[in-house]
Structure formats: structure tokens, C-alpha cells
Scaffold this active site. Structure first.
Site, short mmCIF file in Angstrom:
data_model
loop_
_atom_site.label_atom_id
_atom_site.label_comp_id
_atom_site.label_asym_id
_atom_site.label_seq_id
_atom_site.Cartn_x
_atom_site.Cartn_y
_atom_site.Cartn_z
N LYS A 72 0.95 -1.19 -0.25
CA LYS A 72 -0.21 -0.38 -0.15
C LYS A 72 0.73 1.26 0.50
O LYS A 72 0.48 2.64 -0.82
CB LYS A 72 -1.35 -0.25 1.13
CG LYS A 72 -1.86 -1.28 0.81
CD LYS A 72 -3.07 -0.67 2.63
CE LYS A 72 -4.30 -1.57 1.85
NZ LYS A 72 -5.29 -1.39 3.06
N ASN A 93 -5.25 1.90 -1.93
CA ASN A 93 -5.99 0.13 -2.06
C ASN A 93 -6.26 -0.04 -3.12
O ASN A 93 -6.40 -0.78 -3.60
CB ASN A 93 -6.78 0.19 -1.12
CG ASN A 93 -7.94 0.67 -0.96
OD1 ASN A 93 -7.65 1.78 -1.63
ND2 ASN A 93 -9.03 0.29 -0.44
N TYR A 235 -14.00 -8.01 10.94
CA TYR A 235 -15.17 -8.93 10.44
C TYR A 235 -15.47 -10.49 11.11
O TYR A 235 -16.54 -10.96 10.24
CB TYR A 235 -15.78 -8.18 9.27
CG TYR A 235 -14.63 -9.07 8.10
CD1 TYR A 235 -15.13 -9.88 7.52
CD2 TYR A 235 -13.99 -7.79 7.50
CE1 TYR A 235 -13.74 -9.59 6.31
CE2 TYR A 235 -13.21 -7.87 6.62
CZ TYR A 235 -13.12 -9.36 5.85
OH TYR A 235 -12.39 -9.59 4.82
#
Length: 290
Positions: A72, A93, A235
Site C-alpha cells: 500500500k 488500495n 469482521y
């Protein structure tokens, strides 16, 4: 497979390790749903191969690529242009190829803000406490500041990311109307005080994700108040230990990073195709199991 023909446009994902990523499934199903002649493939690319891989975007006339760790930051000097948020965050990104001109974007922060909006939550003019200044924390802080968050208290350990946190605070204060401050995560009294007066707490670290799924930076429910938002960028698992602590405290809005992951992907999707990703369809397809 009938979608793949001589006119199919290629989009990539360049990172390592990357075979675990859900992005190819997400984007290819979105392309199919909308009848778009694109294909999204993951490529195992590290820093050593990055320059050649970026040149391949031009050579193969790819529409662009997602970029994840460890690339990145390393990709910045290889691109022709950067979006304002990417320039401030010092990270990219998403790459878009316009006739050989490569522009870098960061959609992580946009995904964060959009995922809150999807829940009917508006943090403009509010106070945020943010832990972490890495690949997710930096674009979240920058985008929140650009979008009108009034104050951000960034907490970080004095580790390799401390200098990035210092840079983030300096940029936010110099280039936005938001007031940012940097705090030592080890100062638990300060951390507790800032949380008590925060409208939103966002944990952008990997704490709560394997192999740290049994850990949280806030273990005491009394540090939270019910009228705030608690947001964990993790998540998997769907309910982190942080989320459990927040729910025990009666916090009204407790969110994981699933919406952010979908919305950052949707933002990249729109940059490449000019179309809105069918987010609800993708959510149901990939993540509807409980």
C-alpha cells in the site's frame, strides 16, 4: 464462463498473502449481476515484484487493480497521480488506469464513512476516539477529518506506527478543520477519559482477529456509554470481544467491519466501471449466514 471473451477487461488484486481474499468473489459476482465484461483476479505480489506488476497494468491495458499489504505504501512512487486522500494517507488500495495514466486512491476511509451512513449514522461534527494508525487506521482518520468529524483522539502504542500517527495528526490539523490529537495507548486513565466523552470509538487494529480473537483493547464495559457508536474494523469473527463488551454496556450502535469491507470494494468498483456495485445483493450472497 460465458462472460469471458476477447473483449473482457482485466482488474487485479496485488498483495501477499492473498489467496484468502473475498474480493475476487465479491467483484466477479457484481460484474456478473450487472452484465459487465470484466474479470477480477488475485495475484501473489510482494514488494520485490511490485514494479513489474504495476508496469503490467499498463502493458496489458488492465483497467486497474486493488493493492493490499505489503504494497500500500510501496506503490506510491510507481504511480502517476494520487487522489487527495491517498496523498494525505500515504497509502493506496485502488489503482485506476486511464489510457496508461495510473491514479492511486484509498477507499478504506470512504468505506468506513459510507458503512456508518448505511446504518443511518452521521458522525460529522462529532468526537471520535480511534485506536491504530496502520493500513486501516490512517485512511479512516484522514477521511473522517475530510468529511467533517470535529475531533479525533488517536491512541497508539509507541511502536513502528507511532511516527505515522504523528504524521496523521499533523496533516489533519494543517489541512482540515478537524482537531486531531495523539495519545499513548498505554495511558489507560487517559484512554478511559477520552472514551467517556466520545461519540464514536473505532478500533482499527487487528486485536480481535485471529490469533487475537480473545482479546480487546477495552475490557471494562463501564468505559463505554450507551449513546455512543462502537465500531470494530474486524469482521471475522462477526462478533469480536470488543463488540461483546460494548453490547454488555448497552451501547446502541455496535458494528463490525463487514459493511466497511463491502463499501470500500463498492467505491473501487465505481472508480473502475462507473457503475454502482449491487451491495445488497453481494451482502446476501457472501455474508448472510449467521
Amino acid at each position: 464462463m460465458e462472460r469471458i471473451d476477447g473483449h473482457t477487461i482485466l482488474i487485479g488484486l496485488m498483495a501477499t498473502p492473498i489467496r484468502h481474499s473475498m474480493s475476487p468473489t465479491m467483484h466477479n459476482n457484481a460484474f456478473a449481476k450487472l452484465g459487465l465484461n470484466y474479470a477480477y483476479l488475485a495475484f501473489e505480489v510482494g514488494n520485490d515484484q511490485l514494479a513489474d506488476a504495476v508496469q503490467a497494468i499498463r502493458t496489458l491495458d488492465m483497467r486497474g487493480s486493488n493493492v493490499s499489504m505489503p504494497n500500500k505504501q510501496k506503490i506510491l512512487p510507481l504511480l502517476d497521480k494520487l487522489s487527495p486522500a491517498a496523498k494525505m494517507a500515504g497509502a493506496v488500495n485502488t489503482v485506476v488506469n486511464d489510457n496508461g495514466v495510473l491514479t492511486g486512491y484509498t477507499t478504506d476511509g470512504t468505506g468506513f464513512m459510507k458503512s456508518l451512513a448505511d446504518e443511518g449514522l452521521d458522525i460529522r461534527g462529532k468526537k471520535m476516539v480511534l485506536t491504530g494508525a496502520g493500513g486501516a487506521g490512517t485512511p479512516i482518520a484522514i477521511q473522517a477529518a475530510l468529511d467533517g468529524v470535529k475531533e479525533i483522539a488517536i491512541f497508539n502504542r509507541q511502536d513502528a506506527q507511532w511516527k505515522q500517527a504523528e504524521k496523521n495528526v499533523e496533516m489533519i490539523n494543517a489541512q482540515t478543520k478537524c482537531h486531531a490529537s495523539l495519545h499513548h495507548l498505554e495511558d489507560r486513565a487517559d484512554f478511559k477519559h477520552e472514551l467517556a466523552i466520545a461519540d464514536i470509538y473505532c478500533d482499527s487494529t487487528g486485536v480481535g482477529m485471529k490469533p487475537l480473537e480473545d482479546m480487546t483493547l477495552v475490557e471494562d464495559p463501564t468505559w463505554f456509554h450507551e449513546d455512543m457508536i462502537v465500531f470494530d474494523t474486524v469482521y471475522a469473527p462477526r462478533e469480536t470481544k470488543l463488540m461483546k463488551v460494548a453490547k454488555e454496556a448497552g451501547v446502541k450502535h455496535v458494528l463490525n467491519g463487514l459493511g466497511m469491507m463491502l463499501e470500500q470494494g463498492a467505491e473501487a468498483f465505481k472508480l473502475w466501471t462507473g457503475k454502482e456495485m449491487p451491495v445488497e445483493y453481494i451482502h446476501q450472497l457472501l455474508f448472510n449466514e449467521e
